[in-house]
Design an enzyme around this catalytic site. Structure first.
Site, PDB file in Angstrom:
ATOM      1  CE  LYS A  53      -3.604  -2.714   2.090  1.00  0.00           C
ATOM      2  NZ  LYS A  53      -4.161  -3.281   3.319  1.00  0.00           N
ATOM      3  CD  GLN A  97      -2.996  -4.879   6.635  1.00  0.00           C
ATOM      4  OE1 GLN A  97      -2.929  -3.932   5.870  1.00  0.00           O
ATOM      5  NE2 GLN A  97      -3.632  -5.999   6.308  1.00  0.00           N
ATOM      6  CG  ASP A 120      -9.166  -0.384   4.507  1.00  0.00           C
ATOM      7  OD1 ASP A 120      -9.201  -0.699   3.306  1.00  0.00           O
ATOM      8  OD2 ASP A 120      -8.743  -1.151   5.394  1.00  0.00           O
TER       9      ASP A 120
END
Ligand code: NAP
Length: 279
Positions: A53, A97, A120
């Site tokens: 990313k 994450q 996200d």
């Protein structure tokens, strides 16, 4: 007739060029789109995903800020970090994450992310808004799948759509997004009975189960739209794609289908968040 390949690799490349141009325009206005990535602990797979990313940010001219916390971080410590990122006006997106170490209340930490920085698509509020048709950043994998469906002009209204998997980041938001596009949606999971029978009736199938080739090609109806979100080290997905070109109306290859769209959607949503700061 041969099936249409839903080429996520190509679509993400095309999208990347347009993102780069928009990033340049914003940068000239003094706003550098910035994604903060939070990694707790040192799980090798998570480290790789975060690195990917960050590299993609760099390729697109965006900034990423890497926050690495020790594996014994507490919920409170992580919440504090998230709060400081929420308050930093130079950060446009926050990515925590998944998974975090087990002592951390992951849901609480996801939900602490400011809705405007939830690029996200992991917060309950974002999920609720999206489900209600209110503007929100979608969870990146299902949102990337919807972008593919729309790019290829696949009309899914009224189709019998079956999503296999109900995880918070994939199966559940996928089902709501398909419902919002007027598909008739069935969600299957580990307690579902007669999965094979349900899949055999599907006009659109999404494999989001996490088991290599779980869905067999001879369960798939002629002319079905086949979306495989799975990705496994043996370079296959959750659907056995053997001979699929002669069965499906359209399908996502593995690799090169859903995967590239996921990361591209994260970048796009970070860019949109940065653009919003200019009003
Ligand atoms: P997950 O959290 O493990 O969820 C798997 C889901 O599948 C669960 O809802 C589970 O049901 C269901 N399931 C498990 N065994 C089943 C069975 N025998 N029959 C029917 N359903 C079953 O996985 P995930 O994070 O959603 O990921 C799913 C797949 O997508 C994985 O292959 C992953 O690598 C891939 N993925 C790809 C991307 C990408 O960018 N391409 C991103 C995220 C995930 P229960 O809820 O009942 O346990």
């Amino acid at each position: 007739m041969s099936a249409t390949i839903l080429d996520g690799k190509n679509l993400s490349k095309v999208s990347e060029e347009s993102i780069k141009k928009r990033v340049e325009i914003l940068s000239n206005e003094g706003v550098k789109p910035t994604l903060a990535t939070i990694l707790v602990g040192n799980d090798p797979a998570s480290e790789t995903y975060v690195k990917m990313k960050q590299n993609t940010c760099a390729r697109m001219g965006m900034k990423s800020i890497a926050i690495e916390l020790p594996k014994d971080t507490s919920t409170e410590e992580l919440l504090k970090k998230i709060e400081s990122l929420n308050n930093d006006k130079n950060i446009h997106g926050i990515l925590l994450q998944h998974p975090v170490p087990s002592q951390i209340d992951e849901r609480k930490c996801f939900d602490a992310i400011d809705i405007n920085k939830d690029v996200d698509g992991v917060t309950c509020l974002g999920f609720g808004n999206m489900s209600m048709g209110i503007e929100a950043y979608g969870s990146c994998t299902p949102a990337g799948i919807i972008r593919l469906i729309e790019h290829y002009n696949l009309d899914i209204q009224g189709l019998n759509a079956v999503v296999v998997g109900r995880s918070p980041i994939l199966g559940k938001p996928m089902a709501m997004m398909l419902l919002n596009l007027n598909a008739t949606v069935t969600i299957c999971h580990s307690r579902t009975k007669n999965i094979e029978k349900i899949i055999k009736d599907a006009d659109l199938i999404v494999g989001a189960v996490g088991i290599p080739k779980f869905i067999k090609s001879d369960w798939i109806k002629q002319n079905c739209i086949v979306i495989d979100a799975g990705y496994h080290p043996e370079k296959c997905g959750d659907i056995d794609l053997n001979g699929i070109e002669n069965i499906a109306k359209a399908y996502t290859p593995v690799p090169g289908g859903v995967g590239p769209m996921t990361i591209n959607t994260l970048m796009l949503q970070t860019l949109i968040s940065a653009e919003k700061t200019l009003g």
